[in-house]
Structures are given as structure tokens and as C-alpha cells.
Design a protein around this motif. Structure first.
Motif, PDB file in Angstrom:
ATOM      1  N   THR A  71      57.206  50.657  -8.999  1.00 17.88           N
ATOM      2  CA  THR A  71      55.859  49.959  -8.559  1.00 17.88           C
ATOM      3  C   THR A  71      55.092  50.458  -7.566  1.00 17.88           C
ATOM      4  O   THR A  71      53.998  50.599  -7.565  1.00 17.88           O
ATOM      5  CB  THR A  71      56.312  48.503  -8.555  1.00 17.88           C
ATOM      6  N   SER A  72      55.700  50.891  -6.408  1.00 18.24           N
ATOM      7  CA  SER A  72      55.004  51.516  -5.265  1.00 18.24           C
ATOM      8  C   SER A  72      54.437  52.880  -5.854  1.00 18.24           C
ATOM      9  O   SER A  72      53.322  53.057  -5.287  1.00 18.24           O
ATOM     10  CB  SER A  72      55.951  51.700  -4.100  1.00 18.24           C
ATOM     11  N   SER A  73      55.122  53.567  -6.492  1.00 19.15           N
ATOM     12  CA  SER A  73      54.640  55.038  -6.681  1.00 19.15           C
ATOM     13  C   SER A  73      53.576  54.784  -7.756  1.00 19.15           C
ATOM     14  O   SER A  73      52.411  55.474  -7.515  1.00 19.15           O
ATOM     15  CB  SER A  73      55.622  55.879  -7.431  1.00 19.15           C
ATOM     16  N   ILE A  74      53.565  53.918  -8.563  1.00 16.75           N
ATOM     17  CA  ILE A  74      52.507  53.737  -9.586  1.00 16.75           C
ATOM     18  C   ILE A  74      51.207  53.075  -8.846  1.00 16.75           C
ATOM     19  O   ILE A  74      49.908  53.478  -9.087  1.00 16.75           O
ATOM     20  CB  ILE A  74      52.869  52.695 -10.954  1.00 16.75           C
ATOM     21  N   SER A  75      51.412  52.125  -7.906  1.00 13.78           N
ATOM     22  CA  SER A  75      50.341  51.779  -7.128  1.00 13.78           C
ATOM     23  C   SER A  75      49.608  52.687  -6.545  1.00 13.78           C
ATOM     24  O   SER A  75      48.310  52.812  -6.295  1.00 13.78           O
ATOM     25  CB  SER A  75      50.847  50.420  -6.199  1.00 13.78           C
ATOM     26  N   LEU A  76      50.394  53.714  -5.734  1.00 17.59           N
ATOM     27  CA  LEU A  76      49.850  54.857  -4.959  1.00 17.59           C
ATOM     28  C   LEU A  76      49.063  55.768  -5.710  1.00 17.59           C
ATOM     29  O   LEU A  76      47.839  56.223  -5.624  1.00 17.59           O
ATOM     30  CB  LEU A  76      50.748  55.400  -4.129  1.00 17.59           C
ATOM     31  N   ALA A  77      49.612  55.746  -7.139  1.00 15.45           N
ATOM     32  CA  ALA A  77      48.979  56.600  -8.115  1.00 15.45           C
ATOM     33  C   ALA A  77      47.752  55.875  -8.527  1.00 15.45           C
ATOM     34  O   ALA A  77      46.662  56.899  -8.882  1.00 15.45           O
ATOM     35  CB  ALA A  77      49.824  56.984  -9.298  1.00 15.45           C
ATOM     36  N   SER A  78      47.517  54.796  -8.821  1.00 15.81           N
ATOM     37  CA  SER A  78      46.438  54.217  -9.088  1.00 15.81           C
ATOM     38  C   SER A  78      45.361  54.165  -8.225  1.00 15.81           C
ATOM     39  O   SER A  78      44.101  54.437  -8.487  1.00 15.81           O
ATOM     40  CB  SER A  78      46.650  52.635  -9.647  1.00 15.81           C
ATOM     41  N   SER A  79      45.779  54.143  -6.806  1.00 14.47           N
ATOM     42  CA  SER A  79      44.704  54.238  -5.583  1.00 14.47           C
ATOM     43  C   SER A  79      44.033  55.545  -5.618  1.00 14.47           C
ATOM     44  O   SER A  79      42.886  55.762  -5.426  1.00 14.47           O
ATOM     45  CB  SER A  79      45.345  54.135  -4.645  1.00 14.47           C
ATOM     46  N   LEU A  80      44.793  56.919  -6.102  1.00  9.19           N
ATOM     47  CA  LEU A  80      44.255  57.977  -5.966  1.00  9.19           C
ATOM     48  C   LEU A  80      43.500  58.274  -7.297  1.00  9.19           C
ATOM     49  O   LEU A  80      42.404  58.867  -7.061  1.00  9.19           O
ATOM     50  CB  LEU A  80      45.360  59.086  -6.015  1.00  9.19           C
ATOM     51  N   PHE A  81      44.080  57.743  -8.231  1.00  9.49           N
ATOM     52  CA  PHE A  81      43.205  58.096  -9.470  1.00  9.49           C
ATOM     53  C   PHE A  81      41.747  57.539  -9.611  1.00  9.49           C
ATOM     54  O   PHE A  81      40.788  58.134 -10.057  1.00  9.49           O
ATOM     55  CB  PHE A  81      43.838  57.171 -10.845  1.00  9.49           C
ATOM     56  N   SER A  82      41.643  56.331  -8.646  1.00  4.88           N
ATOM     57  CA  SER A  82      40.461  55.711  -8.640  1.00  4.88           C
ATOM     58  C   SER A  82      39.236  56.291  -7.818  1.00  4.88           C
ATOM     59  O   SER A  82      38.038  56.128  -8.011  1.00  4.88           O
ATOM     60  CB  SER A  82      40.716  54.138  -7.836  1.00  4.88           C
ATOM     61  N   CYS A  83      39.563  57.281  -7.045  1.00  4.05           N
ATOM     62  CA  CYS A  83      38.583  58.084  -6.220  1.00  4.05           C
ATOM     63  C   CYS A  83      38.922  59.757  -6.545  1.00  4.05           C
ATOM     64  O   CYS A  83      37.792  60.421  -6.427  1.00  4.05           O
ATOM     65  CB  CYS A  83      38.929  57.785  -4.816  1.00  4.05           C
ATOM     66  N   THR A  84      40.051  60.177  -6.559  1.00  2.00           N
ATOM     67  CA  THR A  84      40.130  61.658  -6.308  1.00  2.00           C
ATOM     68  C   THR A  84      39.481  62.430  -7.794  1.00  2.00           C
ATOM     69  O   THR A  84      38.469  63.381  -7.631  1.00  2.00           O
ATOM     70  CB  THR A  84      41.525  62.275  -6.413  1.00  2.00           C
ATOM     71  N   PHE A  85      39.496  61.581  -8.936  1.00  2.00           N
ATOM     72  CA  PHE A  85      39.287  62.536 -10.295  1.00  2.00           C
ATOM     73  C   PHE A  85      37.620  62.443 -10.233  1.00  2.00           C
ATOM     74  O   PHE A  85      36.953  63.605 -10.579  1.00  2.00           O
ATOM     75  CB  PHE A  85      39.634  61.800 -11.498  1.00  2.00           C
ATOM     76  N   GLU A  86      36.873  61.414  -9.897  1.00  2.00           N
ATOM     77  CA  GLU A  86      35.686  61.243 -10.066  1.00  2.00           C
ATOM     78  C   GLU A  86      35.026  62.136  -8.812  1.00  2.00           C
ATOM     79  O   GLU A  86      34.057  62.884  -8.999  1.00  2.00           O
ATOM     80  CB  GLU A  86      35.116  60.011  -9.766  1.00  2.00           C
ATOM     81  N   THR A  87      35.532  62.097  -7.516  1.00  2.00           N
ATOM     82  CA  THR A  87      35.237  63.120  -6.423  1.00  2.00           C
ATOM     83  C   THR A  87      35.258  64.441  -6.855  1.00  2.00           C
ATOM     84  O   THR A  87      34.384  65.275  -6.548  1.00  2.00           O
ATOM     85  CB  THR A  87      35.584  62.734  -5.206  1.00  2.00           C
ATOM     86  N   TRP A  88      36.334  64.948  -7.385  1.00  2.00           N
ATOM     87  CA  TRP A  88      36.517  66.265  -7.753  1.00  2.00           C
ATOM     88  C   TRP A  88      35.484  66.661  -8.822  1.00  2.00           C
ATOM     89  O   TRP A  88      34.790  68.008  -8.842  1.00  2.00           O
ATOM     90  CB  TRP A  88      37.969  66.489  -8.481  1.00  2.00           C
ATOM     91  N   MET A  89      34.986  65.790  -9.796  1.00  4.12           N
ATOM     92  CA  MET A  89      34.221  66.155 -10.696  1.00  4.12           C
ATOM     93  C   MET A  89      32.706  66.329 -10.387  1.00  4.12           C
ATOM     94  O   MET A  89      32.191  67.302 -10.591  1.00  4.12           O
ATOM     95  CB  MET A  89      34.238  65.156 -11.754  1.00  4.12           C
ATOM     96  N   THR A  90      32.416  65.164  -9.432  1.00  2.00           N
ATOM     97  CA  THR A  90      30.732  65.384  -8.736  1.00  2.00           C
ATOM     98  C   THR A  90      30.754  66.379  -7.834  1.00  2.00           C
ATOM     99  O   THR A  90      29.770  67.182  -8.023  1.00  2.00           O
ATOM    100  CB  THR A  90      30.427  64.114  -8.350  1.00  2.00           C
ATOM    101  N   THR A  91      32.038  67.005  -7.178  1.00  2.00           N
ATOM    102  CA  THR A  91      31.775  68.063  -6.187  1.00  2.00           C
ATOM    103  C   THR A  91      31.529  69.398  -7.002  1.00  2.00           C
ATOM    104  O   THR A  91      30.809  70.419  -6.891  1.00  2.00           O
ATOM    105  CB  THR A  91      32.913  68.013  -5.322  1.00  2.00           C
ATOM    106  N   GLU A  92      32.533  69.644  -8.059  1.00  4.15           N
ATOM    107  CA  GLU A  92      32.410  70.594  -8.924  1.00  4.15           C
ATOM    108  C   GLU A  92      31.205  70.755  -9.757  1.00  4.15           C
ATOM    109  O   GLU A  92      30.609  72.063  -9.673  1.00  4.15           O
ATOM    110  CB  GLU A  92      33.729  70.640  -9.778  1.00  4.15           C
ATOM    111  N   HIS A  93      30.558  69.548 -10.162  1.00  6.75           N
ATOM    112  CA  HIS A  93      29.347  69.633 -10.795  1.00  6.75           C
ATOM    113  C   HIS A  93      28.330  70.249  -9.936  1.00  6.75           C
ATOM    114  O   HIS A  93      27.444  71.011 -10.487  1.00  6.75           O
ATOM    115  CB  HIS A  93      29.038  68.205 -10.950  1.00  6.75           C
TER     116      HIS A  93
END
Length: 515
Positions: A154-176
Motif C-alpha cells: 500500500t505504501s509503495s503504490i501510494s508513493l507511485a501515485s504521488s509520482l505519477f500525478s506530477c512527473t509524467f506531465e512535467t516530463w512531457m511539457t518540458t520535452e515539448h
């Protein structure tokens, strides 16, 4: 209030699914049809803003598709479909489940926040790979019927969700930005992300049901095993296909504290962060409470038949956002988001009063998810306007801190001690959404105030417009729309034609579009 308990199993009417599919398909087809129809009336020697979404260049489409393919895989929800049923099969009661979830959100509050901030300085690609590893560990840990293993999962999935909410979008906009694509094309990616994530959740539910039906009651853990495989595949694809991007040297040389102080000093970013906090809390609380609210008082309901309606509603909202963000009806997000937040708060206000008619509850929950589909890409567009890419993940991570804290409080008080009614939590959501609407109203007022430099540029462009009047462009309605990179807008109307001018710092370009 008199309570009527249904004597038969309730399920949505069959026509509702057809209606949702027609709405999604019709809205997508209608948008491209209207844009195409308008693009045919534009002079060929000009570059209209609506054409920019009708004829997107191949390099951008290639980049967009490669990102979305991985994003949709990462947004799967296989492990969540039968998560509660798996815990029940392991003999864990509802109170212990509430403690597990509360611990996960508490870990996300303490550790996940710093992981998101660190991703801006250490690399977004590395953070996305860390997300895949945490997701993989969390899914594998749920396969073992040990409390400490479930706690780690449960802890690992919560940390993964926290990262998913910001890192994917940030990588995309920066690469854009690194690839030199137009800023307004981000809107096309944002609404597709929201639409595809909902479709991915639907596909995850279908696959999870297939796996469980294949093995029967002993197959409750198979969706988690499948999610681990998907996480492993995502990690490989990110490693091989993505480049690394971090904060620019100007930001990277500062201390993290100084960077966070920069975020706190901008009142527009603070308003936007609070709006994101209220939205995140309302969405998280909804997904915890929608099932207990519908099955209250022992009523029998086909929950699996309602879930596709909620996902379809998010998809409809995402398509509606595309009409406003990408054309044919271009509109600043601040202009309509206030009304959408008020509508979302209304849809949860009736459940807050403990109303129990199932049909109306399902309709209100679908309305709330339509609002979610509109809000998600619109807030992402606002972040692109107001928040520097160098600190985007930091801002998104910090905005989740108050939401996670309140969720931990709700899970402990309501889920473990049973001292907090569901209607009270819905009331918290309504209040939060209304305060978010107020913040958006302030943001709209501040963003519409033009500074002195902008006034000077507007005067120069008006001079250009006056030269265009009466020439080969005919009798059009003339409107000047200026968008500053830092989020300052200005508009004016005249009686001959439409001109859309986009200012990027001191550089600008113009185009004529016939309405």
C-alpha cells in the motif's frame, strides 16, 4: 426522512451506455468537422490558430503518440479493481483496511512530496522509472497474505501515485518545449491524456474481470500480478525511448528552499495550487465514498455496471474540454472553470444531505465526473501558463500535501473510528470546490489586468489592424486576442475580421481567422 429500501437489484438502464458512446463519438466527430469547415474559409497564405489543431505536424504527432502510449499503460488501474475484495479474502476487516490506506497516504504525505520536488532537480525520466519500480513492488507485495507485506504494498503504490500525478506531465511539457513545438498544442495532449486515462481504467476493469472469472475466487490476486507486468513493461519503454530533462542551470544552481520560495512569492501560483488541492481532495474522497453511498442501508446494486458510466462521463468531459481548449470555441480556462467548479460542488451537495434515491445519485455522480473530465486538462493548461516547467513537479507535489493530510484524517476518523459520516465528508468536498471556484475567480480578475508594456504592444497591433481594414479580407468581425507567456490576456473587438495574436515574451505572430 423516510427511507425506501430497494427490493430488487438496481442497475443502470441499457440505453445509458449507448447514450454515453454516442455523446463521446459525436462530440469528437463534431469538433473536427467544425474545425475543418472553418479552416476551409481561411486564406491560404495565413496561419490560423484553428488550422493549427486541424493539421498538426508529423513530428509533434509522433512525439505525442509515443508519450501517450506509455502514459496510458502507466495509468492502468488493474490492482485497484479488486483491491478491497482481495483484502477481504485475506481476512482483513474494513477498519484495518482504513488504517492501511491511511498509512499509505501518510507515507505519500511525508515521502512522496519530497520525491516530486526531487524529480525537478534529479531528472523527470529517473522519477518516472522510480514510479514504475514502486508500482511493481506494490503490486507484487499484495500477492502475499501477510500484513507487513500488504503495508509495504500500500505504501509503495501510494508513493507511485504521488509520482505519477506530477512527473509524467512535467516530463512531457518540458520535452515539448525542448522540441520547439507551439505552446497551444499542449492543450491537445492534455485533453487526450484525460480521455485516454479514463479509457485505460475501463480497459483495466474489463481485463481484471476476465482474469478473476477465469480463476474464480482464487484469482483475486491475478489483476495485481498483471499490473506488475505492465509496470515492468513501462519501465523498459521509458528507459529505451525517453530522454532525460531536469531543471535549467539557472534554477538548478539555487538551493531547493530558494526555488520553493520563488513559488510561494507568486500569488497566482498559490491560487492555482489551492485550486489543485481542493480538486484532488474532492476526487479522492469521491472514489472512496461513491460505492458506500450507493449501497447504503443494504441495498443491492450492480456496482460493476455503474463504474463504466462514471468513466464514460469523464471521457465526455474531456472531449468537452477539447472544444474549449483546442477549438473550435477557444476560451481561456479561467473563464469557464469557475462555473465548472460550482457545478461539481452542486453535484456533491445533494449526497451531502444524505439523499438516497439511487437513480438521482448515479446521475449526480456522472455529472461530477463530467466536471472532472473538464477540470483535469484545463488545470494542466493553466499550469503551463503560470508555473515554470523547472518547478512544475514541485508545485504539483506541494499542492497535494493539504489534500493528503485531510484524506488521512477522514480515513482514520471515518473509516477506523466511525466518527465521521459520509455526508460530512461530502460537505467538506463541497466547501473545498466552492473555495476553489473563488480562487479561480480571483485568478481570472488578476490575469485580465494588462500591464503598461502590454498596453503599448496593443496600441502597436491596433495600428497594424487599422491598415488591414478595407483590403482583400472583406467584411469580417475583427477581434484581437493577446496571450502573454506569463498568463496575461487582453482582447478587443472591431467590425471587420478577426485577428488572433499570440505574444511569446517580446515576440509575437498574428493570423486572420474568419468566424
Amino acid at each position: 426522512m423516510a427511507m425506501v429500501i430497494e427490493s430488487e437489484i438496481w442497475q443502470p438502464p441499457p440505453w445509458l451506455y449507448t447514450f454515453l458512446v454516442i455523446c463521446c463519438g459525436g462530440a469528437i466527430y463534431g469538433r473536427f468537422h467544425v474545425i475543418h469547415k472553418r479552416s476551409r474559409t481561411v486564406p491560404q497564405n495565413l496561419e490560423p490558430s484553428s488550422n493549427s489543431f486541424m493539421y498538426l505536424p508529423l513530428p509533434f504527432l509522433s512525439f505525442q503518440r509515443s508519450f501517450l502510449c506509455i502514459y496510458f499503460l502507466a495509468s492502468e488501474a488493474l490492482q485497484a479493481v479488486y483491491g478491497e475484495s482481495l483484502y477481504q479474502q485475506y481476512g482483513i476487516g474494513r477498519e484495518d483496511m482504513a488504517l492501511l490506506f491511511a498509512f499509505g497516504y501518510f507515507v505519500s504525505l511525508l515521502v512522496g512530496t519530497f520525491l516530486g520536488i526531487a524529480s525537478d532537480f534529479l531528472g523527470r525520466k529517473k522519477a518516472c522509472i522510480v514510479f514504475c519500480i514502486l508500482h511493481l513492488i506494490g503490486c507484487l507485495a499484495r500477492l502475499f497474505n501477510k500484513y507487513h507485506s500488504l503495508l509495504m504494498g500500500t505504501s509503495s503504490i501510494s508513493l507511485a501515485s504521488s509520482l505519477f500525478s506530477c512527473t509524467f506531465e512535467t516530463w512531457m511539457t518540458t520535452e515539448h518545449d525542448k522540441l520547439g513545438f507551439r505552446q497551444d498544442w499542449l492543450s491537445d495532449t492534455f485533453w487526450t491524456m484525460s480521455f485516454g486515462a479514463a479509457a485505460s481504467s475501463l480497459g483495466s476493469a474489463a481485463l481484471a474481470n476476465t482474469l478473476v472469472n477465469w480463476k474464480g475466487p482464487h484469482g483475486m490476486a491475478l489483476p495485481s500480478a498483471a499490473a506488475a507486468v505492465v509496470a515492468f513493461v513501462c519501465a523498459i519503454l521509458i528507459t529505451k525511448g525517453w530522454g532525460e530533462n531536469t531543471a535549467t542551470s539557472k534554477i538548478k544552481t539555487r538551493k531547493i528552499v530558494s526555488s520553493l520560495a520563488y513559488l510561494m512569492a507568486d500569488k497566482r501560483i498559490l491560487l492555482l495550487a489551492w485550486v489543485q488541492t481542493c480538486f484532488d481532495f474532492a476526487v479522492t474522497a469521491f472514489w472512496f465514498l461513491w460505492t458506500p453511498t450507493i449501497v447504503a442501508d443494504g441495498r443491492e446494486v450492480h456496482i460493476s455496471m455503474i463504474y463504466p458510466c462514471l468513466m464514460g462521463s469523464i471521457m465526455i468531459g474531456s472531449v468537452a474540454a477539447s472544444w474549449l481548449l483546442c477549438g473550435p470555441y477557444f476560451c481561456r480556462p479561467e473563464l469557464y472553470l469557475t462555473a465548472v467548479f460550482v457545478t461539481a460542488s452542486f453535484s456533491l451537495a445533494i449526497p451531502a444531505y444524505d439523499y438516497q434515491e439511487i437513480g438521482l445519485l448515479v446521475a449526480l455522480f456522472c455529472l461530477f465526473n463530467v466536471c472532472v473530465g473538464i477540470i483535469s486538462p484545463s488545470l494542466a493548461r493553466l499550469r503551463s501558463i503560470y508555473v515554470p516547467n523547472d518547478l512544475r513537479a514541485s508545485m504539483m507535489s506541494l499542492s497535494r500535501v493539504p489534500a493528503n493530510a485531510v484524506i488521512v484524517f477522514v480515513l482514520i476518523k471515518g473509516g477506523y473510528y466511525h466518527n465521521l459520516d459520509n455526508s460530512t465528508v461530502f460537505t467538506f468536498c463541497v466547501i473545498g470546490l466552492l473555495t476553489g471556484a473563488g480562487c479561480l475567480h480571483l485568478l481570472k480578475r488578476w490575469s485580465c489586468v494588462a500591464n503598461g508594456n502590454l498596453d503599448i504592444r496593443c496600441n502597436r497591433i491596433f495600428s497594424l489592424m487599422s491598415k488591414l481594414k478595407g483590403h482583400q479580407y472583406g467584411h469580417w468581425n475583427l477581434r484581437l486576442s493577446i496571450q502573454m507567456k506569463e498568463g496575461v490576456y487582453f482582447s478587443s473587438k472591431d467590425s471587420r475580421g478577426i485577428m488572433v495574436v499570440e505574444l511569446q515574451s517580446v515576440n509575437w505572430k498574428s493570423s486572420l481567422v474568419k468566424m
